[in-house]
Design a protein around this motif. Structure first.
Motif, PDB file in Angstrom:
ATOM      1  N   GLU A  71       1.664  -6.246  -7.958  1.00  0.00           N
ATOM      2  CA  GLU A  71       1.822  -7.025  -6.730  1.00  0.00           C
ATOM      3  C   GLU A  71       2.478  -6.197  -5.632  1.00  0.00           C
ATOM      4  O   GLU A  71       2.173  -6.351  -4.456  1.00  0.00           O
ATOM      5  CB  GLU A  71       2.636  -8.299  -7.016  1.00  0.00           C
ATOM      6  CG  GLU A  71       1.953  -9.280  -7.964  1.00  0.00           C
ATOM      7  CD  GLU A  71       0.680  -9.891  -7.397  1.00  0.00           C
ATOM      8  OE1 GLU A  71       0.424  -9.773  -6.180  1.00  0.00           O
ATOM      9  OE2 GLU A  71      -0.092 -10.468  -8.183  1.00  0.00           O
ATOM     10  N   GLU A  72       3.401  -5.329  -6.036  1.00  0.00           N
ATOM     11  CA  GLU A  72       4.042  -4.468  -5.035  1.00  0.00           C
ATOM     12  C   GLU A  72       3.036  -3.519  -4.419  1.00  0.00           C
ATOM     13  O   GLU A  72       3.050  -3.252  -3.225  1.00  0.00           O
ATOM     14  CB  GLU A  72       5.189  -3.677  -5.687  1.00  0.00           C
ATOM     15  CG  GLU A  72       6.445  -4.516  -5.848  1.00  0.00           C
ATOM     16  CD  GLU A  72       7.541  -3.775  -6.596  1.00  0.00           C
ATOM     17  OE1 GLU A  72       7.218  -2.824  -7.340  1.00  0.00           O
ATOM     18  OE2 GLU A  72       8.705  -4.163  -6.440  1.00  0.00           O
ATOM     19  N   GLU A  73       2.159  -3.016  -5.263  1.00  0.00           N
ATOM     20  CA  GLU A  73       1.102  -2.117  -4.805  1.00  0.00           C
ATOM     21  C   GLU A  73       0.233  -2.843  -3.774  1.00  0.00           C
ATOM     22  O   GLU A  73      -0.081  -2.315  -2.702  1.00  0.00           O
ATOM     23  CB  GLU A  73       0.274  -1.701  -6.025  1.00  0.00           C
ATOM     24  CG  GLU A  73      -0.935  -0.862  -5.725  1.00  0.00           C
ATOM     25  CD  GLU A  73      -0.555   0.492  -5.144  1.00  0.00           C
ATOM     26  OE1 GLU A  73       0.468   1.053  -5.590  1.00  0.00           O
ATOM     27  OE2 GLU A  73      -1.266   0.961  -4.234  1.00  0.00           O
ATOM     28  N   ARG A  74      -0.088  -4.059  -4.124  1.00  0.00           N
ATOM     29  CA  ARG A  74      -0.911  -4.876  -3.237  1.00  0.00           C
ATOM     30  C   ARG A  74      -0.184  -5.130  -1.906  1.00  0.00           C
ATOM     31  O   ARG A  74      -0.773  -5.098  -0.837  1.00  0.00           O
ATOM     32  CB  ARG A  74      -1.214  -6.206  -3.951  1.00  0.00           C
ATOM     33  CG  ARG A  74      -1.962  -7.217  -3.146  1.00  0.00           C
ATOM     34  CD  ARG A  74      -3.414  -6.886  -3.010  1.00  0.00           C
ATOM     35  NE  ARG A  74      -4.061  -7.832  -2.104  1.00  0.00           N
ATOM     36  CZ  ARG A  74      -5.049  -7.518  -1.292  1.00  0.00           C
ATOM     37  NH1 ARG A  74      -5.520  -6.292  -1.269  1.00  0.00           N
ATOM     38  NH2 ARG A  74      -5.600  -8.415  -0.512  1.00  0.00           N
ATOM     39  N   LEU A  75       1.109  -5.364  -2.007  1.00  0.00           N
ATOM     40  CA  LEU A  75       1.916  -5.603  -0.812  1.00  0.00           C
ATOM     41  C   LEU A  75       1.909  -4.383   0.102  1.00  0.00           C
ATOM     42  O   LEU A  75       1.711  -4.489   1.313  1.00  0.00           O
ATOM     43  CB  LEU A  75       3.352  -5.953  -1.224  1.00  0.00           C
ATOM     44  CG  LEU A  75       4.348  -6.163  -0.090  1.00  0.00           C
ATOM     45  CD1 LEU A  75       3.963  -7.367   0.765  1.00  0.00           C
ATOM     46  CD2 LEU A  75       5.763  -6.348  -0.619  1.00  0.00           C
ATOM     47  N   ARG A  76       2.132  -3.223  -0.498  1.00  0.00           N
ATOM     48  CA  ARG A  76       2.127  -1.978   0.293  1.00  0.00           C
ATOM     49  C   ARG A  76       0.805  -1.821   1.013  1.00  0.00           C
ATOM     50  O   ARG A  76       0.745  -1.456   2.186  1.00  0.00           O
ATOM     51  CB  ARG A  76       2.360  -0.774  -0.629  1.00  0.00           C
ATOM     52  CG  ARG A  76       3.840  -0.440  -0.829  1.00  0.00           C
ATOM     53  CD  ARG A  76       3.995   0.930  -1.446  1.00  0.00           C
ATOM     54  NE  ARG A  76       3.431   1.026  -2.789  1.00  0.00           N
ATOM     55  CZ  ARG A  76       4.050   0.603  -3.894  1.00  0.00           C
ATOM     56  NH1 ARG A  76       5.264   0.079  -3.801  1.00  0.00           N
ATOM     57  NH2 ARG A  76       3.476   0.708  -5.061  1.00  0.00           N
ATOM     58  N   SER A  77      -0.268  -2.097   0.282  1.00  0.00           N
ATOM     59  CA  SER A  77      -1.588  -1.947   0.865  1.00  0.00           C
ATOM     60  C   SER A  77      -1.774  -2.911   2.042  1.00  0.00           C
ATOM     61  O   SER A  77      -2.345  -2.556   3.070  1.00  0.00           O
ATOM     62  CB  SER A  77      -2.619  -2.181  -0.240  1.00  0.00           C
ATOM     63  OG  SER A  77      -3.836  -2.562   0.330  1.00  0.00           O
ATOM     64  N   LEU A  78      -1.242  -4.115   1.906  1.00  0.00           N
ATOM     65  CA  LEU A  78      -1.353  -5.101   2.983  1.00  0.00           C
ATOM     66  C   LEU A  78      -0.529  -4.680   4.195  1.00  0.00           C
ATOM     67  O   LEU A  78      -0.951  -4.845   5.346  1.00  0.00           O
ATOM     68  CB  LEU A  78      -0.883  -6.472   2.501  1.00  0.00           C
ATOM     69  CG  LEU A  78      -1.885  -7.271   1.664  1.00  0.00           C
ATOM     70  CD1 LEU A  78      -1.201  -8.426   0.970  1.00  0.00           C
ATOM     71  CD2 LEU A  78      -3.030  -7.778   2.537  1.00  0.00           C
ATOM     72  N   GLN A  79       0.635  -4.130   3.904  1.00  0.00           N
ATOM     73  CA  GLN A  79       1.490  -3.686   5.015  1.00  0.00           C
ATOM     74  C   GLN A  79       0.797  -2.597   5.810  1.00  0.00           C
ATOM     75  O   GLN A  79       0.788  -2.598   7.043  1.00  0.00           O
ATOM     76  CB  GLN A  79       2.832  -3.173   4.456  1.00  0.00           C
ATOM     77  CG  GLN A  79       3.757  -4.310   4.055  1.00  0.00           C
ATOM     78  CD  GLN A  79       4.923  -3.836   3.189  1.00  0.00           C
ATOM     79  OE1 GLN A  79       4.836  -2.804   2.535  1.00  0.00           O
ATOM     80  NE2 GLN A  79       5.991  -4.616   3.169  1.00  0.00           N
ATOM     81  N   GLU A  80       0.191  -1.679   5.054  1.00  0.00           N
ATOM     82  CA  GLU A  80      -0.502  -0.580   5.685  1.00  0.00           C
ATOM     83  C   GLU A  80      -1.657  -1.107   6.525  1.00  0.00           C
ATOM     84  O   GLU A  80      -1.877  -0.687   7.660  1.00  0.00           O
ATOM     85  CB  GLU A  80      -1.021   0.320   4.567  1.00  0.00           C
ATOM     86  CG  GLU A  80      -1.352   1.728   4.985  1.00  0.00           C
ATOM     87  CD  GLU A  80      -1.832   2.512   3.766  1.00  0.00           C
ATOM     88  OE1 GLU A  80      -1.115   2.507   2.736  1.00  0.00           O
ATOM     89  OE2 GLU A  80      -2.925   3.087   3.839  1.00  0.00           O
ATOM     90  N   ARG A 115      -1.879 -11.011   7.987  1.00  0.00           N
ATOM     91  CA  ARG A 115      -0.470 -11.412   8.081  1.00  0.00           C
ATOM     92  C   ARG A 115      -0.163 -12.579   7.175  1.00  0.00           C
ATOM     93  O   ARG A 115       0.869 -12.595   6.509  1.00  0.00           O
ATOM     94  CB  ARG A 115      -0.143 -11.807   9.538  1.00  0.00           C
ATOM     95  CG  ARG A 115       0.123 -10.610  10.397  1.00  0.00           C
ATOM     96  CD  ARG A 115       0.868 -11.026  11.661  1.00  0.00           C
ATOM     97  NE  ARG A 115       1.146  -9.843  12.455  1.00  0.00           N
ATOM     98  CZ  ARG A 115       0.791  -9.704  13.733  1.00  0.00           C
ATOM     99  NH1 ARG A 115       0.187 -10.687  14.368  1.00  0.00           N
ATOM    100  NH2 ARG A 115       1.071  -8.602  14.380  1.00  0.00           N
ATOM    101  N   ARG A 116      -1.058 -13.551   7.180  1.00  0.00           N
ATOM    102  CA  ARG A 116      -0.839 -14.718   6.331  1.00  0.00           C
ATOM    103  C   ARG A 116      -0.718 -14.302   4.858  1.00  0.00           C
ATOM    104  O   ARG A 116       0.160 -14.749   4.135  1.00  0.00           O
ATOM    105  CB  ARG A 116      -2.012 -15.715   6.481  1.00  0.00           C
ATOM    106  CG  ARG A 116      -1.776 -16.747   7.582  1.00  0.00           C
ATOM    107  CD  ARG A 116      -2.807 -17.863   7.505  1.00  0.00           C
ATOM    108  NE  ARG A 116      -4.163 -17.404   7.818  1.00  0.00           N
ATOM    109  CZ  ARG A 116      -4.642 -17.305   9.051  1.00  0.00           C
ATOM    110  NH1 ARG A 116      -3.892 -17.640  10.093  1.00  0.00           N
ATOM    111  NH2 ARG A 116      -5.867 -16.876   9.276  1.00  0.00           N
ATOM    112  N   GLU A 117      -1.598 -13.444   4.459  1.00  0.00           N
ATOM    113  CA  GLU A 117      -1.556 -13.053   3.061  1.00  0.00           C
ATOM    114  C   GLU A 117      -0.326 -12.188   2.786  1.00  0.00           C
ATOM    115  O   GLU A 117       0.288 -12.277   1.721  1.00  0.00           O
ATOM    116  CB  GLU A 117      -2.824 -12.304   2.702  1.00  0.00           C
ATOM    117  CG  GLU A 117      -3.162 -12.506   1.231  1.00  0.00           C
ATOM    118  CD  GLU A 117      -4.087 -11.442   0.710  1.00  0.00           C
ATOM    119  OE1 GLU A 117      -4.986 -11.016   1.465  1.00  0.00           O
ATOM    120  OE2 GLU A 117      -3.901 -11.023  -0.444  1.00  0.00           O
ATOM    121  N   LEU A 118      -0.001 -11.382   3.767  1.00  0.00           N
ATOM    122  CA  LEU A 118       1.178 -10.534   3.632  1.00  0.00           C
ATOM    123  C   LEU A 118       2.430 -11.382   3.425  1.00  0.00           C
ATOM    124  O   LEU A 118       3.276 -11.073   2.584  1.00  0.00           O
ATOM    125  CB  LEU A 118       1.318  -9.673   4.893  1.00  0.00           C
ATOM    126  CG  LEU A 118       2.366  -8.575   4.883  1.00  0.00           C
ATOM    127  CD1 LEU A 118       2.137  -7.617   3.731  1.00  0.00           C
ATOM    128  CD2 LEU A 118       2.328  -7.832   6.205  1.00  0.00           C
TER     129      LEU A 118
END
Length: 919
Positions: free
Chosen positions: A896-905, A869-872
């Motif tokens: 970065e968006e790709e990374r964000l999606r991965s974090l959300q998932e 969550r923190r990183e998200l």
RNA sequence: GGGCGGUUAGCUCAGUGGUUAGAGCGCCUCGUUCACACCGAGGAGGCCGGAGGUUCAAAUCCUCCAUCGCCCACCA
């Protein structure tokens, strides 16, 4: 095609033994003439001229570093198809060699003067004949692929002719001249030195304050000096013209207290009023600053210190005494007469002879100079050498040394090129001593038989020799035949790279640029690559007197030449000093052994009768002989290899040798050995059991292919072991078409983006992460390695792919049974003793009732979720920042968006897992 | 007096604007069965010398400071 006499048995020794390999392989290369390039207009020449070591020298680690770097570059370019010439040579090293032989004579109780010039030269040649090729043989131990057929010595007739031709040309242009001037003199070596050959060292000394009485008044002026003995040659006292303390004294005279000579007081702006008393005694004969002040005021020059370091007759009663004894004696006399006001401790820097460490004496002497001019004059020697780098015709790596170089040229003075030595290139100048007294000076390439003016045959050649660096400065073109218009010169000049230590940037590199441009009109090389100095484990300079040297020959015997080379040039950046430790050598040796054993494995596999590897020899340059890669693991390793290939080539092009080696190390050890070979074993075993039907295509061709490619990539850095393995390997492969007889003549692998396989990389990455996750859990819960674990793998849309990799996952993480499902597996969510690991998008579950505690497991996952969550949050802030979206470089936002999606998932899944656990 | 470089994990060092900073060695735990103990698996360990600044974003660029080292320079 005959292979070198490598063992053909599959039973290679368990550990790589360099001693049994290196000599044999080097001899094969040598016998086959691989080091001599053919002059071929179809090919691009690539030339490195090796910095010539001193002819009487022994190989030290600096040479080994030079050799490792240059050999890597040359081997790389040779494999890429260039006509690669690495030209070795040796330097007569005038002052250094003469010093060594003089010490030898001293030990025999004699000296060069007793032998005479010719006798002494005979002794030096004898010495050179005995030890002169030692260093060549030592270089060969390193595996250097230099062209020994072109070996040059600075005193060979070719380079000697180049020296004379250069001297004659420059003389007739008025750029070489003879003049009486103050120069640096080493009394021990009894020769002039250039400014560069003087090393300044901080020393504790004394500052003496001396009264100089005025001639016509009962008054005195006090001067401060560190060298009271030099007062015997004083011809003036100088004060700053604006110094009010002394304004009334300028123009008057003082009486030198010893010698009783009247000398004038002058005003000169060079005087620093703050220093000492603000009054300087002026000794134009023995101090450079004083010499210049004397010139401005027409002061007389008196030499009181002689070439032998003893006082001259001009020193009066001190004549014949040693200079430092005289210093003490003069101070004592002045003190006794009440003229020594005080003596202070004073730390200052004193010039020493670079070769013998004696204190250098500035004195007036008749010497030859090269007029270099100013960097501001575009046609001067300095100006053109300056422009070559300033305009980028020559590129210095690392770049920061460009400024050092330019700055040096901006402050350069004429170069004193004559030396009063007996070992070196004699100055090609003859003086007519015929009875007519015509006084003709003959400057010629060929020894003249008679005086062109009066035909007298009595000619006396100038006694002096040239500074060694004068001949070294011609090296890139003199070795290739200049001044003759040779085929070598036309084809190989200018050279590509000059690689050497930054410590001889001025001595050598700058002189080569100056004289190369002067003689040929072209810069002698396009790139200067400067490496750092080698230091011991504590960071101290290596030197014989310190006793902290490591002998490269000893290291080769203990670790192997490849390991030594690898250790010297890995983990370093250009121009940075490097510490060499036994630990680094061990690492490099271990790496060699790793390569050896990986190869041993592959070769053994190929020797098994199971099935003929589907690999041919047809096209070593391309990839075409490799069959279609049906297996994901094969596509993965080939994709990794592709990237390593691209990276290594790029790093080499950028002169980042350390990085190139690091990339190879990582690829070989991690990707190939730790993962691909281990994965391949699973298929090979299934194949051997022949029970399994899921084995898929054999990994043999791919093992062979990747190993073969990797060996070629590694060859410039570790030439011996790669050749030895390569010969063993290719002898087991089906032969079609021509195969080079040596890996060093095989093409260097080039990148091919078509082999990059993103999907295989990401899928295999999930396999690896899953295996790691299980291993990690096992280690943390202290579950014995031999106990099989049950794993439920929730694979989402990847269940097909994971099913195909199931054998590998099972084998590498010791899991059985392994159940793979697309959705949440039955019975895994009760929360009773199940360890749940997220390898997004995979979920790995290990039912372990009684081993894990539910609360602890929930807490672990909760912490993981918190981290996520923190990183998200950070990532959301970044991606939603309009400034970021507007200003970031192309591709970065998407990444970065790709990374964000991965974090959300990841967050969502962790939440689900916790919910299932009843959290 | 000018200039340059270093300061990143216990040690030696990579990494010059973009995931949560890397390697080797050392250390801790476990593993000798079929390439390798010169080995394998896992792990601990870093607010990237300090302070400001520039930037959407700094180990990375700028300024200053500290500290170590080197080079250059004619301070007697």
């Amino acid at each position: 095609m005959t292979a070198p006499t490598a063992p053909t048995s599959a039973d290679l020794p368990r550990a790589y033994d360099p001693a049994t390999v290196e000599g044999r392989i080097y001899q094969t290369w040598l016998n086959r003439g691989y080091f001599t390039p053919e002059i071929d207009s179809e090919k691009q020449p690539y030339v490195i001229i090796m910095p010539p070591p001193n002819v009487t020298g022994e190989l030290h680690l600096g040479h080994a570093l030079t050799a490792a770097i240059e050999d890597a570059l040359v081997r790389w370019r040779r494999m890429r198809g260039d006509a690669a010439l690495w030209l070795p040579g040796k330097d007569h090293a005038g002052i250094a060699t003469q010093w060594v032989v003089e010490r030898l004579l001293a030990a025999e109780g004699t000296n060069r003067h007793a032998l005479g010039r010719e006798g002494f030269q005979e002794r030096v040649w004898e010495w050179v004949g005995r030890y002169g090729n030692t260093i060549d043989q030592q270089h060969q131990r390193l595996g250097t692929s230099c062209d020994w057929s072109r070996l040059r010595f600075t005193l060979d007739s070719g380079p000697a002719k180049a020296v004379r031709a250069t001297f004659v040309n420059l003389y007739h242009k008025g750029l070489i001249y003879r003049h009486e001037r103050i120069i640096n003199w080493c009394p021990r070596c009894a020769t002039a030195l250039s400014d560069l050959e003087v090393e300044y060292q901080e020393q504790d000394g004394k500052l003496y304050y001396i009264h100089y009485p005025l001639a016509a008044a009962d008054e005195h002026i006090t001067v401060a000096t560190t060298r009271p003995e030099s007062m015997l040659g004083d011809t003036g006292v100088a004060v700053h013209p604006d110094d009010s303390r002394y304004a009334h004294l300028v123009g008057r005279q003082v009486i030198l207290p010893i010698g009783e000579r009247p000398i004038p007081i002058v005003g000169d702006a060079a005087i620093e009023p703050e220093f000492g008393t603000g009054a300087l005694k002026v000794t134009p004969g023995h101090d450079v600053t004083d010499f210049e002040i004397g010139e401005r005021h027409g002061l007389e020059i008196i030499n009181v210190i002689g070439f032998d370091g003893n006082m001259t007759d001009a020193a009066g009663k001190y004549a014949g005494q040693e200079r430092f004894a005289t210093r003490r004696a003069v101070a004592a006399e002045l003190d006794a007469r009440g003229l020594l006001e005080k003596v202070e401790d004073y730390r200052h820097s004193v010039g020493h002879c670079q070769r013998c460490d004696s204190v250098v004496e500035p004195l007036i002497s008749l010497q030859w100079f090269l007029k270099v001019g100013s960097h501001r004059e575009p046609d001067s020697i300095a100006g053109r050498a300056h422009a070559a780098v300033a305009q980028g015709d020559i590129n210095i790596v690392p770049e920061r040394f460009s400024r050092v170089y330019l700055n040096w040229l901006e402050n350069i003075r004429d170069w004193c090129i004559s030396r009063q030595l007996w070992w070196g290139h004699r100055i090609p100048v003859w003086y007519c001593e015929g009875s007519t007294g015509c006084g003709e000076v003959i400057v010629a390439v060929e020894d003249p038989a008679r005086c062109p003016a009066c035909s007298a045959e009595r000619l006396r050649q100038d006694e002096d020799v040239l500074d060694t660096w004068f001949s070294s400065g011609l090296w890139p073109h003199s070795t290739l035949g200049w001044p003759d218009a040779t085929e070598d010169l036309a084809y190989f000049y200018p050279t590509a790279v000059m690689e050497t230590g930054y410590d001889i940037l001025f001595f050598w590199v700058a002189r080569m640029i100056m004289l190369g441009i002067e003689n040929t009109g072209q810069p002698p090389f396009r790139t200067v690559y400067l490496h750092g100095l080698i230091r011991d484990a504590k960071g101290a300079k290596m030197s014989k007197t310190r006793g902290n040297t490591l002998d490269p020959l000893d290291l080769i015997e203990r670790y192997g030449a490849d390991a030594l080379r690898f250790a010297l040039s890995t983990g370093t950046a250009p121009g940075n000093d490097l510490r060499i430790t036994e630990g680094k050598l061990e690492s490099a040796r271990n790496f060699a052994n790793k390569v050896w054993n990986a190869a041993r494995f592959v070769i053994t596999i190929l020797a098994e009768p199971a099935q003929e590897p589907q690999i041919g020899q047809g096209d070593l340059a391309g990839w075409s002989y490799l069959p279609n890669l049906e297996h994901r693991e094969d596509r993965w390793i080939v994709s990794r290899l592709e990237q390593a290939t691209a990276g290594v080539n790029q790093s080499l092009a950028d002169f980042e040798l350390g990085e190139a080696q690091q990339k190879l190390y990582d690829f070989i050890w991690n990707d190939f050995c730790d993962w691909y070979i281990e994965m391949a074993k699973v298929r090979l075993r299934a194949d051997a059991n022949s029970a399994a039907t899921t084995a898929g295509p054999s990994p043999r061709p791919v093992l062979a292919h990747v190993l073969e490619r990797t060996l070629r990539l590694l060859h410039p850095f570790m030439p011996f072991i790669t050749e030895e393995i390569w010969q063993n390997l290719v002898s087991r492969l089906p032969k079609e078409g021509d195969l080079p007889g040596s890996i060093m003549m095989a093409p260097y692998p080039q990148a091919d983006a078509a082999r990059h396989d993103r999907r295989a990389e990401s899928e295999i990455s999930l396999v690896m992460q899953t295996v790691r996750a299980v291993r990690n859990t096992r280690a943390q819960l202290r579950i014995p390695a031999n106990r099989q674990l049950e794993v439920l793998l929730e694979a989402d849309g990847l269940s097909g792919a994971m099913e195909e990799e199931a054998d590998v996952i099972r084998a590498l993480s010791r899991v059985a049974p392994l159940r793979i499902t697309a959705g949440v597996p039955e019975g895994s969510t009760t929360g009773r003793g199940v360890v749940t690991l997220l390898v997004n998008p995979l979920v790995v579950r290990l039912p372990m009732e009684g081993v894990v505690d539910l609360a602890a497991e929930r807490q672990r996952l909760q912490e993981e979720l918190d981290d996520c969550r923190r990183e998200l949050e950070r990532k959301e802030k970044l991606v939603n920042n309009p400034n970021f979206r507007a200003k970031a470089r192309p591709g970065v936002v998407e990444m970065e968006e790709e990374r964000l999606r991965s974090l959300q998932e990841q967050q969502q899944r962790l939440g689900e897992i916790l919910e299932q656990l009843g959290g």
